[in-house]
Design an enzyme around this catalytic site. Structure first.
Site, short mmCIF file in Angstrom:
data_model
loop_
_atom_site.label_atom_id
_atom_site.label_comp_id
_atom_site.label_asym_id
_atom_site.label_seq_id
_atom_site.Cartn_x
_atom_site.Cartn_y
_atom_site.Cartn_z
N THR A 1 -1.81 37.37 -17.09
CA THR A 1 -2.57 38.62 -17.06
C THR A 1 -1.62 39.78 -17.32
O THR A 1 -0.70 40.04 -16.53
CB THR A 1 -3.25 38.82 -15.69
OG1 THR A 1 -4.04 37.66 -15.39
CG2 THR A 1 -4.15 40.04 -15.72
N LEU A 2 -1.80 40.47 -18.42
CA LEU A 2 -0.87 41.48 -18.90
C LEU A 2 -0.62 42.57 -17.85
O LEU A 2 -1.55 43.21 -17.37
CB LEU A 2 -1.39 42.10 -20.19
CG LEU A 2 -0.52 43.19 -20.83
CD1 LEU A 2 0.84 42.65 -21.22
CD2 LEU A 2 -1.22 43.82 -22.02
N ASP A 3 0.65 42.76 -17.52
CA ASP A 3 1.11 43.84 -16.63
C ASP A 3 0.43 43.83 -15.26
O ASP A 3 0.34 44.86 -14.59
CB ASP A 3 0.89 45.22 -17.29
CG ASP A 3 1.83 45.46 -18.45
OD1 ASP A 3 2.97 44.94 -18.41
OD2 ASP A 3 1.44 46.14 -19.42
N GLU A 4 -0.03 42.67 -14.82
CA GLU A 4 -0.65 42.58 -13.50
C GLU A 4 -0.02 41.47 -12.66
O GLU A 4 -0.64 40.96 -11.72
CB GLU A 4 -2.16 42.35 -13.63
CG GLU A 4 -2.89 43.54 -14.23
CD GLU A 4 -4.40 43.39 -14.20
OE1 GLU A 4 -4.90 42.56 -13.40
OE2 GLU A 4 -5.09 44.08 -14.97
#
Length: 350
Positions: free
Chosen positions: A291-294
């Protein structure tokens, strides 16, 4: 008159003759004086001892034992007796606990502990101790990870064109503040090769396009594995890594970015933040996940902004934060101070 003169003469003779106690005291004083002249100077004695020790080492004599320090991280359901059980286990094997820190997430009913211990005086062996740790973990339904401290972790730094973060990492690594070996620097551009050459570190370029991303990533992963890389550091690497890359290095890819996400996603976030009149700028270091940037957040910090600050001021403050926050996150990972659970991190010693 003659008798009186004779008595006075006798008294004068006795006065001139030393008593037996005076003779003894004089002998003792003379003996002490002679002995004192034979006592060697303490600095000379220390120098002699150092020379003797050095000669012993040169001749193959005994050398001081190397430090043997291990770190164990424990996680599982909370319960009574966990801390005591591990302390008794280590003591029973002859180990000395140097540092211990624990945390309980009451809402999740989870217990976390990090123990640093010296096993140089252990009177059993590592196999026996490892078996004991497994038995205690099984009793309390815990999981554990242990690092015996025999070798440093190996890191690979990914960069693009921004250089402020990589300079910080390499300079502080040279100063001995990051306990690792930097095996490799990977980039999708040639721009920062001079930085790698300055520190005599291998620099490899893998050109990335939409069509070649997976193929190039497989080559990067293969190269890193051949070098024994344990940690990947995205030092302002301006490419989105794939899910396959994240799974290849689960909780071992650290990314840094500004803390405006998700408020200002995309290009020029500082410009849009300035236009919005923000009062804080920040930076976030986290583990990269699918999950991008999470991914789980390791470290964050902020700086105050006022109406007097320009866009350039925001950029400068942001770069300062990015350098420091990524350094802190990398250091915490290298020192085994992080336990990841439920997409968040327990960071000990912070």
């Amino acid at each position: 008159w003659n008798k009186k003169a004779e008595q006075q003469a006798r008294r004068g003779a006795h006065a001139r003759e030393p008593s037996s106690s005076m003779v003894i005291n004089r002998c003792i004083s003379q003996t002490e004086l002679e002995a004192s002249t034979n006592i060697p100077d303490m600095s000379e004695r220390k120098a002699d001892n150092e020379e003797s020790a050095a000669a012993s080492i040169e001749e193959g004599g005994d050398t001081p034992p190397a430090s043997k320090v291990a770190t164990i991280r424990i996680e599982g359901p909370d319960g009574k007796g966990i801390v005591a059980a591990f302390a008794q286990l280590l003591y029973g094997h002859g180990c000395n606990v140097i540092d211990a820190e624990q945390h309980t997430d009451v809402e999740a009913d989870r217990f976390f502990q990090r123990i640093v211990f010296d096993y140089g005086s252990m009177h059993t062996d590592r196999v026996s101790l490892q078996k004991g740790i497994q038995e205690v973990c099984a009793r309390f339904n815990m999981t554990h990870d242990i690092n015996w401290g025999e070798s440093k972790k190996k890191a690979c730094i990914f960069v693009s064109k921004y250089d402020h973060v990589i300079w910080e990492l390499l300079l502080r690594h040279r100063a001995g503040e990051l306990p690792c070996d930097i095996a490799l620097i990977i980039s999708n551009h040639e721009d920062l090769r001079h930085v790698a050459e300055h520190f005599d570190i291998r620099y490899e370029v893998f050109k990335i396009t939409k069509d070649t991303k997976r193929e190039q990533e497989d080559k990067e992963i293969e190269l890193m594995r051949s070098l024994g890389v344990d940690l990947v550091i995205l030092a302002r690497y301006m490419q989105i890594i794939t899910d396959e890359f994240c799974r290849a290095y689960t909780h071992a890819v650290i990314n840094i970015h500004h803390s405006f996400l998700p408020a200002f996603i995309g290009a020029k976030p500082y410009h849009r933040a300035h236009a919005r009149g923000v009062k804080l700028v920040g930076a976030t270091a986290h583990y990269a996940t699918e999950t991008l940037d999470e991914g789980p957040i390791i470290e964050q910090d902020v700086a105050r902004i006022t109406h007097r600050h320009t866009v350039d001021d925001l950029l400068v403050k942001g770069r300062v934060l990015e350098r420091e926050i990524l350094f802190r996150a990398v250091k915490a990972h290298l020192e085994d101070r992080i336990i990841v659970y439920e997409n968040k991190c327990v960071v000990f010693g912070s």
